[in-house]
Design an enzyme around this catalytic site. Structure first.
Site, short mmCIF file in Angstrom:
data_model
loop_
_atom_site.label_atom_id
_atom_site.label_comp_id
_atom_site.label_asym_id
_atom_site.label_seq_id
_atom_site.Cartn_x
_atom_site.Cartn_y
_atom_site.Cartn_z
N ARG A 53 1.15 -1.50 -0.55
CA ARG A 53 0.05 0.24 -0.21
C ARG A 53 0.50 1.06 0.01
O ARG A 53 1.90 0.76 0.04
CB ARG A 53 -1.17 0.22 1.09
CG ARG A 53 -0.09 -0.60 2.44
CD ARG A 53 0.78 -0.56 2.95
NE ARG A 53 0.56 0.85 2.84
CZ ARG A 53 2.00 2.40 3.55
NH1 ARG A 53 2.54 2.10 3.56
NH2 ARG A 53 1.25 3.45 4.27
N GLY A 54 0.58 2.21 -0.07
CA GLY A 54 1.35 4.07 0.08
C GLY A 54 0.85 3.87 -1.29
O GLY A 54 1.66 3.01 -2.83
N ALA A 55 0.50 5.16 -1.92
CA ALA A 55 0.19 6.41 -3.15
C ALA A 55 1.56 5.65 -3.79
O ALA A 55 0.95 4.68 -5.04
CB ALA A 55 -0.21 7.19 -2.77
N ARG A 90 -8.09 0.29 -5.87
CA ARG A 90 -8.22 0.73 -4.71
C ARG A 90 -8.53 1.78 -6.09
O ARG A 90 -7.51 3.24 -6.98
CB ARG A 90 -6.88 1.69 -4.42
CG ARG A 90 -5.71 0.17 -3.80
CD ARG A 90 -6.61 -0.54 -2.30
NE ARG A 90 -6.87 0.93 -1.64
CZ ARG A 90 -6.36 0.84 -0.49
NH1 ARG A 90 -5.04 -0.06 -0.35
NH2 ARG A 90 -6.13 1.90 0.08
N GLN A 194 -1.15 0.91 10.15
CA GLN A 194 0.00 1.68 9.36
C GLN A 194 1.09 2.19 10.64
O GLN A 194 2.22 1.85 10.07
CB GLN A 194 -1.22 2.35 8.50
CG GLN A 194 -1.14 1.06 7.00
CD GLN A 194 -2.72 1.92 7.21
OE1 GLN A 194 -2.98 1.91 7.89
NE2 GLN A 194 -3.29 1.60 5.94
N ASP A 235 -2.20 10.71 -1.32
CA ASP A 235 -3.00 9.42 -2.21
C ASP A 235 -3.87 10.25 -3.23
O ASP A 235 -4.03 9.30 -4.50
CB ASP A 235 -4.27 8.99 -1.59
CG ASP A 235 -3.83 7.34 -0.08
OD1 ASP A 235 -3.28 8.18 0.69
OD2 ASP A 235 -2.99 6.98 -0.61
N ASN A 245 -6.07 11.61 1.77
CA ASN A 245 -5.16 11.08 2.79
C ASN A 245 -5.64 10.51 3.40
O ASN A 245 -6.78 10.04 3.35
CB ASN A 245 -4.16 11.64 3.60
CG ASN A 245 -2.25 10.91 3.94
OD1 ASN A 245 -2.04 9.90 2.93
ND2 ASN A 245 -2.57 11.83 4.42
N LYS A 246 -4.79 9.25 4.19
CA LYS A 246 -5.52 7.85 5.07
C LYS A 246 -6.71 9.00 6.01
O LYS A 246 -6.47 10.10 6.31
CB LYS A 246 -4.11 7.54 5.63
CG LYS A 246 -5.27 6.20 6.91
CD LYS A 246 -5.64 5.41 6.34
CE LYS A 246 -5.43 4.49 4.93
NZ LYS A 246 -6.68 4.11 4.59
#
Lengths: 346, 346
Positions: A53-55, A90, A194, A235, A245-246
């Site tokens: 994960r992680g853009a 996603r 995370q 993101d 973002n998250k």
């Protein structure tokens, strides 16, 4: 400007000939496990199930996924289908689309007998560019940090979210090496944790003084201790600098503003989506509520409970002090500055 | 004003002759278990280990604990020691001190052969008064709720936090019976998960439409949906209306203000500490970081990770729309109004 040169012992993604290996982030921090990936379908599954994960990393992984599709078939239709499948994994991180569009252009360019090899090399190039972009962001961002700073970060915007040193955490690592970091607080970032599983692990590996917060603690910590800045990743960033973002980032930004704490976003140019005007148009992924109702396979709510699970939120540009990109710093965070900075070459 | 009359099938605390039984909140929502308590020491342990929690309930439990001390010895020194032991269990909730001071005055009054029985009856009276106070708060507070409201609540300020119908959730229950509640969002409230384990369980028992949020979601929900009010409980309220409550409350209040959502505190008169001027003087309990680093016995962070665990935070009066008490509504939330409302008899 000297870019940050930190080499992590366990890269998030690596190529072994015609196969890609992905560090399994669901097994962290307990175990270092690599998952072998030899097809676009497999890569789509790894992305969707958040093994990675992680853009920025999703962008790189999707590029490899696209290339792997060409191992099976070089037909334009097969590649298009693979791209669609990868894109659907996603919806929020725009780096995914960015990576796939670049690969699709490369496929046009390289069509012919060695398409697969050429596409794998293009994905390698994207990965290497991400490493370089991270190094530049780390160096740009570290300039924003004063000596003896205490930083709050949310989710994981570390090396695990990229192919390089990380975005927000990359900045912190670079600043730490320059003796500027006193302490880092990491929000645990429910539901996926995370922050506790990944960011704390990264910071501890680097021996950066750090402590874990639950997501409800940041405002209290800002009020009762001296917090110098908040650094987060992104993101997707709209043309006006509104930033997805998250989930939890927006509340953190509101708290930062209330305490006059600078709030910085760190993201490469590939995270900007200039096709959309503002944050209202960013699609927010709604994930399974099972992920909220359970922690590490253990139910934490009554049987049959309902829940919500928006995986991201949008922080409006007015709450963002600056955006650190690989092409320079967007400050103030507005449409005009976004345009001006992205126009520069990296 | 008709007080709320809702009877819960599993009372939080009940007397069986010379013994007190306490509903084990650590076993919820999975199992209904009562813990037998026949001494002040045992009660202190039950409070400290959070088998029972919630400021009003802690006040009642401490009163029973004090009475139970008199079963063993009626010496003033023994009672004083028992009070000190009980007081030391949780530093933030002032109801604990309030209950013990009242019991200590009763011990003066009743000294003689039937001291234990008289003190148990005094504790019974405190319990019954809490039931009545809850009913009055529920009725007062429900008037603040408009038809078709969606409410956010934090931690558990329900019947499980009291001897009665609950404080914040008591208001919501009363309003629901009057057809005013469309939906309740409960913050899960890490690290102890009182929201997911306790509040969701209570709301589901009452068949109130509800959904669980992780603690980072509230700001996003306020921005993207119509939220009509936030209702929370309190552990200690200073003379100027600054309010200590479960960690995360302060951030929620900041988010509510940013979205112009009314923010209500619900607490009985026993939660006010008129001896302190403002929230800065409220002691904030720091609990074990083990509670942050683990969920349901499962480690969620790297081995050796540091963490913070302030169990409460303070919301300044300026972020509070009104405080609902058993003696009426403190609005605006300031020193003058606190004084005026608490002067009334219940």
């Amino acid at each position: 400007m000297k870019p940050a040169t930190i080499r992590d012992p366990h890269p998030t993604i690596r190529r072994k000939g015609a196969v890609v290996e992905v560090l399994d982030q669901l097994a962290l921090p307990g175990r270092i496990v690599y998952r072998r990936c030899d097809s676009a379908e497999k890569m789509a599954t790894l992305i969707r199930t958040m093994v990675l994960r992680g853009a920025p990393l999703i962008g790189v992984a999707a590029a490899y996924g696209y290339a792997l599709a060409a191992k099976k078939s070089s037909s334009p239709l097969a590649l298009k289908r693979a791209a669609a499948r990868l894109l659907a994994t996603r919806p929020t991180a725009v780096n995914l689309r960015w990576g796939l569009e670049r690969m699709s252009r490369a496929a046009q360019r390289y069509k012919g007998p060695r398409l697969f090899e050429n596409l794998m090399r293009e994905a390698d190039a994207i990965r290497k560019e991400d490493i370089a972009a991270n190094a530049r962001m780390a160096a740009f961002g570290a300039k924003l940090i004063k000596k003896n700073s205490t930083i709050i970060t949310h989710c994981n915007a570390g090396y695990l979210a990229t192919a390089g040193v990380g975005t927000a955490v990359g900045v912190v690592r670079h600043a730490f090496r320059r003796g500027k970091i006193k302490m880092v607080y990491a929000d645990e970032t429910r539901p996926y944790l995370q922050g506790s599983r990944l960011t704390m692990w990264e910071l501890m590996q680097d021996k950066i003084p750090c402590a874990l917060l639950t997501d409800g603690m940041a405002a209290h910590i800002m009020k009762t201790e001296k917090i110098d800045a908040v650094f987060v990743g992104a993101d997707r960033i709209a043309a006006n600098a509104d930033t997805a973002n998250k989930i939890g980032t927006y509340g953190l930004a509101i708290a930062a503003r209330a305490h006059k704490v600078p709030f910085y976003v760190v993201a490469p140019a590939s995270t900007f989506d200039m096709r959309i005007k503002n944050g209202d148009a960013i699609p927010i992924e709604e994930r399974s509520i099972t992920e909220v109702l359970n922690i590490a396979g253990h139910s934490i709510a009554p049987r049959g409970a309902d829940a919500r699970h928006p995986a991201f939120d949008v922080t409006p540009a007015r709450l963002i002090t600056a955006i650190v990109t690989d092409r320079g710093i967007v400050k103030p965070a507005n449409r005009r500055q976004v345009k001006a900075v992205l126009r520069r070459t990296a």
